[in-house]
Enzyme design. Structure first.
Site: not given
Length: 373
Positions: A180, A200, A239, A244, A310
């Site tokens: 990450h 983040e 999501k 990342c 959305r």
């Protein structure tokens, strides 16, 4: 004979006069009429000297092309085609790894499939190429990438002495199993104090992410003592698994674009220990030195142009009314206004789920810039 010709001529003149009156009654002809005047399309007209903002929206999308990327919506398809052209024209001048990265990205876009693990690894491998292309182009960007938190901390000591700002994409955890990345926006103040705002793109509360922030804060305290302030803003725009690296690169660039706002936030953080007087999302984390804020409450709309969902845009609108209608266009070539809502629609794809592939198009654009730089 001559009299006969004169009579016929007068008759014709009278007929012409009657015809002119008839057409005037229909609004045709005459100096005041405009119904049948030649129309100059707006795109071909000289631009108005008073024009300061682009039109509200582009013309209707062109029909799907016969290109290899015809499965994509129009906007991302054009970015894929532009990358393909760049590979063809500039690939022979670029590092082989960057060309392989470009081709893998094109293959993913051609298939219109979610990002693979192999492409995520190529994001990491080629991040220095992308970072360098932007750092060479933008004045005082000072953008770097770091493969470990330790590398960042080591280099931070050097930047601490320069007094210059620093923007970075940093791997959050030393554990090699965790890839990450997050963006860091750093200011080194004249007083010797350093402030860091971590951006983040996903959720900071993720159990795979938060330990990295806490450990980073501990290491910063060990290295700088009381002359350090550390804030984390979680955007929750990302999501999916992976993504990342490109998201964090985009956030480092967005922080540069919004640097006047970030300058003020860094001043607040240094003087008051907070940003805009906002209370932390977690008192427990605050006691550990991690000042956590929710991104939808304060980040400019530009940070949500690549949001997958959305629902995220709706949350931003609820926290910052009017944000979803903000013009988030970027680049000198931008012609039309582009709201967050419109961008979400134009980059929407149906795969395993329905979501925006805007960040994938951004990857293609960033690789193209690196090839052309």
């Amino acid at each position: 004979m001559c009299d006969s010709i004169r009579v016929q001529f007068r008759s014709i003149q009278k007929m012409v006069v009657k015809m002119k009156k008839f057409f005037r009654s229909l609004g045709v002809g005459g100096s005041s009429s405009s119904r049948f005047q030649h129309h100059i399309p707006e795109a071909d007209s000289a631009p108005s000297s008073k024009a300061s903002t682009p039109p509200a929206s582009p013309p209707p999308d062109s029909p799907p092309s016969n290109s290899a990327f015809s499965a994509l919506p129009t906007r991302p398809r054009k970015k894929a085609e532009a990358l393909s052209d760049a590979v063809e024209s500039r690939g022979h001048l670029a590092p082989p790894s960057l060309v392989s990265y470009a081709n893998a990205t094109l293959d993913q876009l051609r298939r219109n499939e979610p990002i693979s693990e192999s492409l995520r690894l190529m994001d990491i491998e080629n991040l220095p190429h992308l970072v360098r292309s932007y750092d060479n182009r933008l004045n005082n960007l000072n953008l770097r990438s770091f493969d470990t938190p330790g590398q960042f901390l080591h280099d931070l000591s050097r930047w601490h002495k320069t007094g210059l700002p620093l923007r970075a994409v940093v791997r959050l955890d030393e554990d090699p199993r965790r890839w990450h990345r997050v963006a860091f926006d750093v200011r080194n103040h004249e007083s010797g104090h350093t402030t860091i705002i971590a951006l983040e793109p996903a959720s900071a509360y993720n159990p795979d992410h938060m330990p990295g922030f806490v450990k980073m804060r501990e290491n910063l305290t060990s290295q700088f003592g009381r002359k350090i302030s550390f804030a984390v803003i979680e955007a929750e725009a990302l999501k999916s698994i992976g993504g990342c690296v490109i998201f964090s690169l985009d956030y480092a660039l967005a922080a540069y674009q919004e640097r006047s706002t970030f300058d003020q936030w860094h001043k607040d953080l240094r003087k008051k220990g907070n940003i805009k007087g906002m209370t932390p999302e977690s008192q427990h984390l605050n006691e550990l030195g991690v000042y956590l804020l929710k991104g939808t409450r304060l980040l400019p709309a530009n940070f949500y142009k690549h949001a997958h969902s959305r629902r995220t845009i709706d949350e931003l609108e609820a926290d910052q009314p009017g944000a979803s209608g903000t013009d988030v266009r970027s680049g000198r070539a931008a012609v039309y206004k582009e709201s967050l809502s419109r961008r979400l629609e134009e980059f929407q794809v149906q795969r395993d789920k329905t979501y925006s592939m805007s960040i994938e198009a951004s990857r293609a654009r960033k690789i193209r810039h690196a090839l052309e730089s």
